[in-house]
Write an enzyme that holds these catalytic residues in place. Structure first.
Site, PDB file in Angstrom:
ATOM      1  N   SER A  86       0.820  -1.227   0.000  1.00  0.00           N
ATOM      2  CA  SER A  86       0.000   0.000   0.000  1.00  0.00           C
ATOM      3  C   SER A  86       0.840   1.257   0.000  1.00  0.00           C
ATOM      4  O   SER A  86       0.285   2.362   0.067  1.00  0.00           O
ATOM      5  CB  SER A  86      -0.907   0.031   1.234  1.00  0.00           C
ATOM      6  N   THR A 187      -1.527   1.892   4.446  1.00  0.00           N
ATOM      7  CA  THR A 187      -0.957   3.251   4.385  1.00  0.00           C
ATOM      8  C   THR A 187      -0.366   3.665   5.720  1.00  0.00           C
ATOM      9  O   THR A 187      -0.990   3.468   6.754  1.00  0.00           O
ATOM     10  CB  THR A 187      -2.068   4.263   4.025  1.00  0.00           C
ATOM     11  N   THR A 205       1.517   6.874   0.769  1.00  0.00           N
ATOM     12  CA  THR A 205       0.698   5.750   0.287  1.00  0.00           C
ATOM     13  C   THR A 205       0.815   5.582  -1.220  1.00  0.00           C
ATOM     14  O   THR A 205       1.157   6.527  -1.935  1.00  0.00           O
ATOM     15  CB  THR A 205      -0.785   6.006   0.635  1.00  0.00           C
ATOM     16  N   ARG A 215      -6.692   9.338  -9.862  1.00  0.00           N
ATOM     17  CA  ARG A 215      -7.306   9.516  -8.545  1.00  0.00           C
ATOM     18  C   ARG A 215      -6.240   9.851  -7.494  1.00  0.00           C
ATOM     19  O   ARG A 215      -5.193   9.241  -7.421  1.00  0.00           O
ATOM     20  CB  ARG A 215      -8.044   8.233  -8.154  1.00  0.00           C
ATOM     21  N   VAL A 216      -6.549  10.849  -6.680  1.00  0.00           N
ATOM     22  CA  VAL A 216      -5.702  11.202  -5.538  1.00  0.00           C
ATOM     23  C   VAL A 216      -6.538  10.998  -4.288  1.00  0.00           C
ATOM     24  O   VAL A 216      -7.716  11.367  -4.252  1.00  0.00           O
ATOM     25  CB  VAL A 216      -5.226  12.670  -5.654  1.00  0.00           C
ATOM     26  N   THR A 238      -5.787   6.433   7.948  1.00  0.00           N
ATOM     27  CA  THR A 238      -5.623   5.375   6.966  1.00  0.00           C
ATOM     28  C   THR A 238      -7.013   4.856   6.628  1.00  0.00           C
ATOM     29  O   THR A 238      -7.943   5.023   7.418  1.00  0.00           O
ATOM     30  CB  THR A 238      -4.734   4.240   7.509  1.00  0.00           C
ATOM     31  N   GLY A 239      -7.146   4.263   5.474  1.00  0.00           N
ATOM     32  CA  GLY A 239      -8.457   3.764   5.081  1.00  0.00           C
ATOM     33  C   GLY A 239      -8.938   4.453   3.819  1.00  0.00           C
ATOM     34  O   GLY A 239      -8.146   5.092   3.123  1.00  0.00           O
TER      35      GLY A 239
END
Ligand code: SD4
Length: 329
Positions: A86, A187, A205, A215-216, A238-239
């Site tokens: 990740s 991450t 990450t 995508r960011v 994170t997530g």
């Protein structure tokens, strides 16, 4: 030429120090050290079981490094680890099979640097630090971030490992939905407090696996993936970034701490906001978000939407993994 950091430092000194006025109340997870003497307790904490990262960070502090050095050193550990899928080298690619990286770093004076959609550079956190220290900007993206990194002496390399490529090819064959849920994460957000009482943070990450090209996520967004106010504390996430960006979780945690919440209470409130607003989506896709907060007393808190989140804490001669409490089953 005066660089941006020295400008911010002067501005911060001119503004003078403001007391944090912290009030602490009982916490559901009894893990934080309490510092009755108000001597800063050198601390490095990170999302997930990133004990190698917290170890690298605490060693920096023990060897006289700053909190900023500690978070950078810690973040570089998973960035360079091909088995961490990740972050950095070996990270899951996007839907086109390209590894694109996001990272940010912030110091105790409000200095900040960030890179998004960066390709081919193994240590985006160090590029983010260069953005902070060598430019008057905060965020560089894509090709521009790459050109800046190369001009700063970073090497361009292939970050897609055979393992990540095979997993991507298998995914392409099935095209299963793959968001950041309970099975898919790692991450690193990392916070450090040094003996000067300076608190800094970093987050890095490769983002959500098989995301759309371009995508960011939240991780390079200050206030979302990570945020520090040197007079209050710091937080990181994170997530699934879409849930964090739309609730500005790290900024929220720091602001709640400013208003007297303990780090634990603040993390729980920030998770509560997500669950309240996005309950159906969270339940349907079994989404995960985990937060981590640290204040200037060395007190920390952590909480997640669902089971499985953990954090690494290096403090008082120990470096441990701690399992998080969670909001939903
Ligand atoms: C993102 N927050 O890009 C990141 C993903 C993540 O563990 O945290 N993975 O949305």
């Amino acid at each position: 030429m005066e660089n941006r950091r020295s400008f911010i430092k002067k501005a911060a000194l001119a503004a003078g120090a403001i007391g944090s006025g912290m009030a602490c109340s009982p916490e559901t997870q009894k893990t934080s050290a309490h510092n009755a003497t108000s001597e800063p307790i050198p601390t490095v904490i990170a999302t997930w079981d990133n004990r190698k990262a917290t170890q690298a960070g605490i060693e920096q502090l023990q060897n006289g490094g700053s909190a900023l050095d500690a978070v950078e050193a810690g973040a570089r550990v998973p960035e360079g680890d091909p088995n961490d899928m990740s972050v950095g080298y070996g990270g899951h690619p996007d839907r086109k099979g390209i590894v694109t990286l996001d990272a940010c770093i912030m110091d105790h004076l409000g200095g900040a640097g960030s890179v998004t959609f960066l390709q081919g550079i193994k240590h985006p956190i160090s590029v983010a630090r260069k953005v902070m220290e060598e430019t008057k900007h905060v965020m560089l993206s894509g090709q521009g971030a790459l050109e800046f990194a190369l001009a700063q002496g970073f090497q361009q390399e292939n970050l897609l490992t055979e393992k990540a490529k095979t997993a991507w090819e298998n995914w392409m064959a099935k095209q299963e939905a793959q968001l950041v849920n309970e099975n898919n994460h790692d991450t690193i957000g990392i916070l450090a407090l040094d003996k000067e009482g300076h608190l800094c943070g970093a987050c890095t990450t490769s983002g959500a696996a098989y995301k759309l090209h371009g995508r960011v996520g939240d991780s390079p967004i200050l206030g979302a993936g990570m945020y520090v106010d040197g007079e209050i504390g710091g937080a990181c996430a994170t997530g699934l970034g879409e849930l964090v960006m739309t609730t500005l979780g790290s900024f929220l945690i720091v602001e709640l701490m400013r208003n007297g919440a303990s780090p634990q209470q603040a993390c729980e409130e920030a998770i509560g906001r997500i669950v309240k607003r996005y309950k159906n989506w969270v339940e349907e896709d079994k989404l995960q978000v985990g937060y981590l907060g640290l204040n200037l007393n060395g007190e920390y808190g952590y909480y997640s939407i669902r089971k499985g989140y953990s954090v690494a804490v290096a403090q008082n001669g120990e470096n441990v993994k701690l399992e998080s409490n969670f909001a939903l089953g």
